[in-house]
Design an enzyme around this catalytic site. Structure first.
Site, PDB file in Angstrom:
ATOM      1  N   ASP A   1     108.809  87.490  59.185  1.00  0.00           N
ATOM      2  CA  ASP A   1     107.515  87.620  59.850  1.00  0.00           C
ATOM      3  C   ASP A   1     106.765  88.828  59.284  1.00  0.00           C
ATOM      4  O   ASP A   1     107.350  89.882  59.034  1.00  0.00           O
ATOM      5  CB  ASP A   1     107.728  87.795  61.366  1.00  0.00           C
ATOM      6  CG  ASP A   1     106.453  87.546  62.152  1.00  0.00           C
ATOM      7  OD1 ASP A   1     106.388  86.553  62.882  1.00  0.00           O
ATOM      8  OD2 ASP A   1     105.512  88.369  62.030  1.00  0.00           O
ATOM      9  N   ILE A   2     105.471  88.671  59.088  1.00  0.00           N
ATOM     10  CA  ILE A   2     104.659  89.735  58.493  1.00  0.00           C
ATOM     11  C   ILE A   2     104.485  90.911  59.445  1.00  0.00           C
ATOM     12  O   ILE A   2     104.188  92.030  59.022  1.00  0.00           O
ATOM     13  CB  ILE A   2     103.291  89.158  58.054  1.00  0.00           C
ATOM     14  CG1 ILE A   2     102.678  89.974  56.929  1.00  0.00           C
ATOM     15  CG2 ILE A   2     102.337  89.013  59.229  1.00  0.00           C
ATOM     16  CD1 ILE A   2     101.498  89.290  56.244  1.00  0.00           C
TER      17      ILE A   2
ATOM     18  N   ASN B   1     106.744  79.595  70.767  1.00  0.00           N
ATOM     19  CA  ASN B   1     105.548  79.693  71.593  1.00  0.00           C
ATOM     20  C   ASN B   1     104.742  78.399  71.433  1.00  0.00           C
ATOM     21  O   ASN B   1     104.589  77.905  70.313  1.00  0.00           O
ATOM     22  CB  ASN B   1     104.700  80.892  71.166  1.00  0.00           C
ATOM     23  CG  ASN B   1     105.420  82.209  71.367  1.00  0.00           C
ATOM     24  OD1 ASN B   1     106.102  82.409  72.374  1.00  0.00           O
ATOM     25  ND2 ASN B   1     105.305  83.118  70.412  1.00  0.00           N
TER      26      ASN B   1
ATOM     27  N   GLY C   1     101.340  81.661  73.959  1.00  0.00           N
ATOM     28  CA  GLY C   1     101.360  82.761  73.002  1.00  0.00           C
ATOM     29  C   GLY C   1     101.368  82.334  71.549  1.00  0.00           C
ATOM     30  O   GLY C   1     101.614  83.151  70.658  1.00  0.00           O
ATOM     31  N   GLN C   2     101.097  81.050  71.282  1.00  0.00           N
ATOM     32  CA  GLN C   2     101.101  80.578  69.889  1.00  0.00           C
ATOM     33  C   GLN C   2      99.794  80.939  69.200  1.00  0.00           C
ATOM     34  O   GLN C   2      98.716  80.724  69.752  1.00  0.00           O
ATOM     35  CB  GLN C   2     101.294  79.048  69.855  1.00  0.00           C
ATOM     36  CG  GLN C   2     101.385  78.486  68.454  1.00  0.00           C
ATOM     37  CD  GLN C   2     101.627  76.975  68.440  1.00  0.00           C
ATOM     38  OE1 GLN C   2     101.658  76.332  69.486  1.00  0.00           O
ATOM     39  NE2 GLN C   2     101.791  76.421  67.257  1.00  0.00           N
ATOM     40  N   SER C   3      99.897  81.495  67.990  1.00  0.00           N
ATOM     41  CA  SER C   3      98.686  81.855  67.243  1.00  0.00           C
ATOM     42  C   SER C   3      98.534  81.057  65.949  1.00  0.00           C
ATOM     43  O   SER C   3      97.433  80.938  65.429  1.00  0.00           O
ATOM     44  CB  SER C   3      98.682  83.357  66.929  1.00  0.00           C
ATOM     45  OG  SER C   3      99.818  83.709  66.173  1.00  0.00           O
TER      46      SER C   3
ATOM     47  N   HIS D   1     106.899  76.694  64.765  1.00  0.00           N
ATOM     48  CA  HIS D   1     107.809  77.667  64.153  1.00  0.00           C
ATOM     49  C   HIS D   1     108.764  78.219  65.181  1.00  0.00           C
ATOM     50  O   HIS D   1     108.411  78.427  66.340  1.00  0.00           O
ATOM     51  CB  HIS D   1     107.034  78.805  63.475  1.00  0.00           C
ATOM     52  CG  HIS D   1     105.933  79.398  64.302  1.00  0.00           C
ATOM     53  ND1 HIS D   1     104.724  78.776  64.482  1.00  0.00           N
ATOM     54  CD2 HIS D   1     105.874  80.554  65.005  1.00  0.00           C
ATOM     55  CE1 HIS D   1     103.950  79.533  65.260  1.00  0.00           C
ATOM     56  NE2 HIS D   1     104.631  80.612  65.599  1.00  0.00           N
ATOM     57  N   LEU D   2     109.980  78.452  64.716  1.00  0.00           N
ATOM     58  CA  LEU D   2     111.034  79.029  65.538  1.00  0.00           C
ATOM     59  C   LEU D   2     111.200  80.485  65.127  1.00  0.00           C
ATOM     60  O   LEU D   2     111.475  80.776  63.961  1.00  0.00           O
ATOM     61  CB  LEU D   2     112.332  78.243  65.299  1.00  0.00           C
ATOM     62  CG  LEU D   2     113.579  78.664  66.057  1.00  0.00           C
ATOM     63  CD1 LEU D   2     113.381  78.542  67.564  1.00  0.00           C
ATOM     64  CD2 LEU D   2     114.767  77.802  65.617  1.00  0.00           C
ATOM     65  N   HIS D   3     110.985  81.395  66.083  1.00  0.00           N
ATOM     66  CA  HIS D   3     111.203  82.823  65.812  1.00  0.00           C
ATOM     67  C   HIS D   3     112.694  83.116  65.975  1.00  0.00           C
ATOM     68  O   HIS D   3     113.277  82.780  67.014  1.00  0.00           O
ATOM     69  CB  HIS D   3     110.457  83.701  66.826  1.00  0.00           C
ATOM     70  CG  HIS D   3     108.966  83.631  66.785  1.00  0.00           C
ATOM     71  ND1 HIS D   3     108.182  84.618  66.221  1.00  0.00           N
ATOM     72  CD2 HIS D   3     108.099  82.714  67.277  1.00  0.00           C
ATOM     73  CE1 HIS D   3     106.901  84.316  66.373  1.00  0.00           C
ATOM     74  NE2 HIS D   3     106.815  83.167  67.012  1.00  0.00           N
TER      75      HIS D   3
END
Ligand code: AMP
Length: 114
Positions: free
Chosen positions: A31-32, A87, A93-95, A100-102
């Site tokens: 993640d950035i 999310n 909270g999805q942007s 995607h799975l964190h």
């Protein structure tokens, strides 16, 4: 509105990412803006906007990204524990509008989440 799908650009190698794993079904990269010492995103190559858009045909890829997460957790030294997060939509909270799975680890997490 969810932002544009920057993850498709990562899949297509149009923008760089620190890729840690890839196969025919998925891609994993750092993640950035990491929220923990280890923060990796695992994404299906198939374009699925949100968790709520999943269909029965996606069950295998959903299982696959969790299997990849388990293996990456081992490789990245998260034997003590880790957190997986998906999310869904803005309220969740999805942007980025690509499922995607964190995979987060390397610190202790609280509950309930923020
Ligand atoms: P979410 O808020 O669940 O949609 O998560 C999106 C995640 O993507 C956030 O943790 C961002 O920091 C991360 N992110 C956004 N752009 C990039 C990028 N170009 N490379 C890596 N991670 C990114």
């Amino acid at each position: 509105m969810l932002a544009t799908n920057i993850f498709l650009k990562i899949i297509n190698r149009e923008i760089p990412a620190k890729i840690v794993y890839e196969d025919e079904h998925c891609l994993a990269f750092h993640d950035i803006s990491p929220q923990a010492p280890v923060h990796v995103l695992i994404i299906p190559r198939k374009e699925i906007r949100t968790h709520a858009d999943l269909t029965e045909a996606d069950k295998a890829v959903l299982g696959h990204i969790h299997w990849v997460a388990k293996q990456l957790a081992e490789q990245l030294g998260l034997a003590e524990g880790y957190r997986l997060v998906i999310n869904c939509n803005e309220a969740g909270g999805q942007s980025v509008p690509h499922l995607h799975l964190h995979l987060l680890g390397g610190r202790k997490f609280g509950w309930p989440p923020g």
